[in-house]
Design a protein around this motif. Structure first.
Motif, PDB file in Angstrom:
ATOM      1  N   HIS A   1       0.833  -1.206   0.000  1.00 18.47           N
ATOM      2  CA  HIS A   1       0.000   0.000   0.000  1.00 18.47           C
ATOM      3  C   HIS A   1       0.868   1.256   0.000  1.00 18.47           C
ATOM      4  N   ILE A   2       0.197   2.406  -0.055  1.00 15.38           N
ATOM      5  CA  ILE A   2       0.893   3.697  -0.056  1.00 15.38           C
ATOM      6  C   ILE A   2       1.592   3.900   1.286  1.00 15.38           C
ATOM      7  N   SER A   3       2.843   4.315   1.234  1.00 18.37           N
ATOM      8  CA  SER A   3       3.585   4.540   2.471  1.00 18.37           C
ATOM      9  C   SER A   3       2.998   5.722   3.242  1.00 18.37           C
ATOM     10  N   PRO A   4       3.070   5.684   4.590  1.00 17.93           N
ATOM     11  CA  PRO A   4       2.500   6.763   5.406  1.00 17.93           C
ATOM     12  C   PRO A   4       3.499   7.884   5.654  1.00 17.93           C
ATOM     13  N   THR A   5       3.030   9.113   5.569  1.00 19.54           N
ATOM     14  CA  THR A   5       3.891  10.255   5.855  1.00 19.54           C
ATOM     15  C   THR A   5       3.372  11.121   7.002  1.00 19.54           C
TER      16      THR A   5
ATOM     17  N   TYR B   1       2.720  10.901  -1.418  1.00 21.01           N
ATOM     18  CA  TYR B   1       1.933   9.841  -0.805  1.00 21.01           C
ATOM     19  C   TYR B   1       0.667  10.377  -0.142  1.00 21.01           C
ATOM     20  N   ALA B   2       0.754  11.567   0.451  1.00 18.36           N
ATOM     21  CA  ALA B   2      -0.450  12.161   1.035  1.00 18.36           C
ATOM     22  C   ALA B   2      -1.482  12.455  -0.047  1.00 18.36           C
ATOM     23  N   ALA B   3      -1.012  12.913  -1.224  1.00 22.85           N
ATOM     24  CA  ALA B   3      -1.932  13.194  -2.324  1.00 22.85           C
ATOM     25  C   ALA B   3      -2.584  11.912  -2.837  1.00 22.85           C
ATOM     26  N   LEU B   4      -1.800  10.847  -2.986  1.00 24.83           N
ATOM     27  CA  LEU B   4      -2.363   9.576  -3.439  1.00 24.83           C
ATOM     28  C   LEU B   4      -3.386   9.037  -2.442  1.00 24.83           C
TER      29      LEU B   4
END
Length: 315
Positions: free
Chosen positions: A138-142, A275-278
């Motif tokens: 999944h998308i990595s967390p920032t 990643y926040a945008a995705l």
């Protein structure tokens, strides 16, 4: 000692998993010398057990404590770029559990550049194995909120260090087979490494160790996503809309506000927000995502690597 750091140290020493911020992305951390604790990371993430983890070290940790046959290049890179977004692949030291290395005879090491992570590592006094704090692939967390959205109460503690300053994963350099090989691009470029070492870095040749983030599909939103050239984007958007599909757009420096998000046209700023945008687009319930392809030159190398692994269609 800050109470949250003290609690995190106690949990780590008890074999539990905690989430911690780094300058790249948030990590899911456990005592790197405790195979049972490390196994909990794999279970939480749904990560294949042969997929190795990066060990995060306290500053000034001797590389010989974790690696065998440490070359001069490793010391030079560590001195120049640690703390920072650079991971070194070296021959595994005898005390490193193969649970951490995915069964391999190499180990991935770095010292992160984030005050909370460094405070935790200094207080813990040993290595913390920490892949990105998300379900596998999944998308990595920032942000800490991203971690909570992925795991809820399944993690004992999430240390909130604010938004990650770099936003994409560290550069990985393999030094275990002689000449340096860049296995994953990041904020530290192959040119940065070549200038320091005085030798050319190489691309993967098929015999390198398995490393994090090398799957063909990774860092991926749940919504089907398509990477598309800027010139072709308006027509493709119109085509999908004519089919009655709700489409989200990730544009560069511009874009219709009602259908998507525009990120800056500077690679470091784009990477910080990617990643926040995705995640935001994924949460909007679109049937399809269109991502404007960035330039293909060297400053965008790390961003392009992540985008190619995030999408189902590449131009």
């Amino acid at each position: 000692m800050d109470r949250s750091i003290a609690r995190a140290v106690a949990l780590l020493r008890a074999g539990k998993v905690v989430a911690l911020p780094t300058e790249t992305v948030y990590g899911l951390g456990a005592d790197a010398l405790n195979p049972i604790a490390v196994a909990r990371i794999f279970a939480l993430k749904g990560r294949p057990v042969d997929h190795p983890l990066i060990v995060h070290l306290p500053p000034d940790t001797p590389l010989q404590d974790w690696a065998a046959d440490v070359p001069a290049a490793a010391h030079a890179l560590a001195q120049a770029f640690w703390p920072g977004p650079l991971t070194l692949i070296l021959a595994r030291g005898p005390r490193v559990p193969k649970t951490v290395t995915g069964g391999q005879d190499t180990v991935a090491l770095r010292v992160p550049d984030h005050p909370v992570a460094l405070a935790l590592l200094r207080a813990f006094g040993s290595g913390i194995a920490a892949p990105s704090a998300n379900r596998f692939g999944h998308i990595s967390p920032t942000t800490a909120a991203h971690v909570e959205a992925e795991f809820g109460d399944a993690i004992s503690l999430i240390l909130d260090g604010g938004p990650c300053q770099i936003g994409i994963e560290s550069t990985i350099v393999d030094l275990s087979r002689g000449a340096p090989v860049v296995l994953r691009p990041g904020a530290i470029t192959p040119q940065d490494i070549s200038r320091l070492l005085g030798e050319t870095t190489h691309l993967p040749g098929g015999t390198e160790p398995r490393t994090p983030g090398q799957l063909q599909r990774h860092y991926a939103p749940q919504t089907p996503a398509e990477l598309i050239d800027c010139a072709a984007l308006p027509a493709r958007l119109a085509q999908l809309a004519s089919q009655g599909l709700a489409v989200g757009v990730l544009a560069i420096g511009h874009g219709p506000a009602d259908t998507g998000i525009a990120l800056p046209n500077e690679p470091a700023d784009y990477g910080r927000g990617l990643y926040a945008a995705l995640r935001a687009l994924d949460a909007q319930g679109h049937a399809h995502l269109l991502i404007e392809a960035p330039p293909q030159d060297e400053p965008w190398q790390a961003v392009n690597d992540r985008l190619r692994r995030a999408v189902t269609t590449v131009p």
